[in-house]
Write a protein that holds these residues in place. Structure first.
Motif, mmCIF file in Angstrom:
data_model
loop_
_atom_site.group_PDB
_atom_site.id
_atom_site.type_symbol
_atom_site.label_atom_id
_atom_site.label_comp_id
_atom_site.label_asym_id
_atom_site.label_seq_id
_atom_site.Cartn_x
_atom_site.Cartn_y
_atom_site.Cartn_z
ATOM 1 N N ALA A 1 8.104 52.029 46.633
ATOM 2 C CA ALA A 1 7.160 53.021 46.105
ATOM 3 C C ALA A 1 6.617 52.597 44.744
ATOM 4 C CB ALA A 1 7.844 54.383 46.005
ATOM 5 N N TYR A 2 7.473 52.085 43.871
ATOM 6 C CA TYR A 2 6.985 51.685 42.544
ATOM 7 C C TYR A 2 6.193 50.384 42.603
ATOM 8 C CZ TYR A 2 8.829 55.653 40.188
ATOM 9 O OH TYR A 2 9.024 56.949 39.789
ATOM 10 N N ALA A 3 6.540 49.483 43.547
ATOM 11 C CA ALA A 3 5.719 48.283 43.735
ATOM 12 C C ALA A 3 4.334 48.679 44.247
ATOM 13 C CB ALA A 3 6.398 47.341 44.725
ATOM 14 N N GLN A 4 4.314 49.707 45.065
ATOM 15 C CA GLN A 4 3.054 50.149 45.672
ATOM 16 C C GLN A 4 2.176 50.938 44.712
ATOM 17 O OE1 GLN A 4 2.090 49.486 48.763
ATOM 18 N NE2 GLN A 4 0.371 50.878 49.011
ATOM 19 N N TYR A 5 2.784 51.895 44.021
ATOM 20 C CA TYR A 5 1.997 52.865 43.244
ATOM 21 C C TYR A 5 2.135 52.721 41.722
ATOM 22 C CZ TYR A 5 1.726 55.145 47.795
ATOM 23 O OH TYR A 5 1.510 55.399 49.121
ATOM 24 N N GLY A 6 3.202 52.117 41.232
ATOM 25 C CA GLY A 6 3.389 51.974 39.782
ATOM 26 C C GLY A 6 3.295 53.314 39.075
ATOM 27 N N ASP A 7 2.445 53.358 38.035
ATOM 28 C CA ASP A 7 2.298 54.595 37.261
ATOM 29 C C ASP A 7 1.470 55.658 37.981
ATOM 30 O OD1 ASP A 7 3.909 54.552 35.108
ATOM 31 O OD2 ASP A 7 2.381 53.938 33.662
ATOM 32 N N GLN A 8 1.005 55.315 39.162
ATOM 33 C CA GLN A 8 0.302 56.329 39.964
ATOM 34 C C GLN A 8 1.292 57.131 40.813
ATOM 35 O OE1 GLN A 8 -3.067 57.391 40.276
ATOM 36 N NE2 GLN A 8 -2.973 56.483 38.243
ATOM 37 N N LEU A 9 2.569 56.969 40.516
ATOM 38 C CA LEU A 9 3.625 57.724 41.205
ATOM 39 C C LEU A 9 4.302 58.635 40.191
ATOM 40 C CD1 LEU A 9 5.486 58.256 43.647
ATOM 41 C CD2 LEU A 9 6.757 56.198 43.030
ATOM 42 N N LEU A 10 4.385 59.924 40.513
ATOM 43 C CA LEU A 10 4.952 60.912 39.597
ATOM 44 C C LEU A 10 6.144 61.600 40.264
ATOM 45 C CD1 LEU A 10 4.596 62.603 36.941
ATOM 46 C CD2 LEU A 10 3.184 64.166 38.301
ATOM 47 N N TYR A 11 7.235 61.684 39.544
ATOM 48 C CA TYR A 11 8.401 62.399 40.078
ATOM 49 C C TYR A 11 8.397 63.826 39.535
ATOM 50 C CZ TYR A 11 13.290 63.752 40.801
ATOM 51 O OH TYR A 11 14.440 64.425 41.153
ATOM 52 N N ALA A 12 8.276 64.801 40.429
ATOM 53 C CA ALA A 12 8.354 66.216 40.046
ATOM 54 C C ALA A 12 9.806 66.653 40.197
ATOM 55 C CB ALA A 12 7.445 67.053 40.935
ATOM 56 N N CYS A 13 10.484 66.817 39.078
ATOM 57 C CA CYS A 13 11.943 67.021 39.083
ATOM 58 C C CYS A 13 12.283 68.445 38.646
ATOM 59 C CB CYS A 13 12.585 66.015 38.122
ATOM 60 S SG CYS A 13 14.379 66.088 38.102
#
Ligand code: SF4
Length: 245
Positions: free
Chosen positions: A36-48
């Motif tokens: 997921a991080y290889a794919q999206y990098g900073d375009q990935l957000l974790y809603a915790c």
């Protein structure tokens, strides 16, 4: 490095999703996060929400993406123990970029405009204003989001996949912990001495806003919105109509 083409909501095809084995020690979670991080990098957000699943996911995140972007939906109605958990988490993982997102109305403004204790008279509307809308605003800035959903948690979560096309927010939702059991979660927390919400030690298996969360003796979401006929705040449901999307 993963050899996959972009996998966005608008180009989503099942065949573009890699196969992740759930036979690994982390039941596929580590591999899913790496992809997921290889794919999206900073375009990935974790809603915790900083429940115990969050404790595990944050730990795994710290190994894959130590400076991951993490969002907390601060409804203004959380337990003080939840805010304490956030502070403990920041100490443990100082590189994580944890941000709080507030609703447009304070609790007092909401009471003045929509009546006191809206969570009793109309919890769906309360969740819409205090959780769903704020999350929607943040998700409009990214391509994918991360969630700690587990299939075991409730009947509404039994079909969640590692990588999901999320029609509510029109982006990709990634759920690395789908195969983890309650026992798996706690074994990982104990083994790595992870910070966790101390309310879990007092019969709160699932922790949301204080007015809508009760102690229960089951390992499920039975303590959420008791007597309201409601199982989800709306973040993980398909939109009911166009206006809600
Ligand atoms: S969980 Fe309860 S208090 Fe929190 S936003 Fe939803 S209805 Fe309102």
């Amino acid at each position: 490095m993963w050899d996959v083409e972009n996998l966005l909501y608008s180009t989503f095809k099942e065949e573009n999703i890699p196969i992740f084995s759930e036979a690994s020690k982390e039941k596929g979670a580590h591999a899913v996060l790496e992809w997921a991080y290889a794919q999206y990098g900073d375009q990935l957000l974790y809603a915790c929400s900083f429940g115990v699943e969050g404790s595990v996911l944050l730990h795994l995140l710290s190994q894959v993406k130590p400076d991951a972007k993490v969002l907390f939906l601060d409804t203004g109605l959380h337990f003080k123990e939840t805010y304490e958990t956030i502070e403990k988490t920041k100490e443990r993982y100082p590189l994580l970029r944890i941000e709080k997102k507030l609703p447009s109305l304070t609790v007092e403004e909401q009471s003045a405009q929509h009546g006191p204790e809206l969570w009793k008279s109309n919890p769906d509307y309360c969740c819409q204003m205090r959780k769903v809308k704020p999350l929607e605003e943040e998700l409009q800035k990214v391509d994918a989001w991360l969630s700690g959903l587990r299939r075991e948690q409730s009947s509404t979560r039994q079909n969640v996949q590692f990588v999901n096309k999320d029609d509510r927010f029109q982006l990709i939702k990634i759920c690395p912990l789908i195969h983890w059991t309650w026992d798996d979660i706690w074994a990982h927390v104990r083994k790595h001495d992870l910070p966790y919400n101390s309310l879990h030690d007092f019969d709160y298996p699932s922790i949301g806003c204080e007015p809508c969360t009760k102690a229960v003796t089951t390992n499920s979401r039975d303590g959420r919105w008791q007597g309201q006929g409601k199982l989800e705040c709306g973040l993980h449901l398909a939109p009911k109509n166009k206006e809600e999307a």
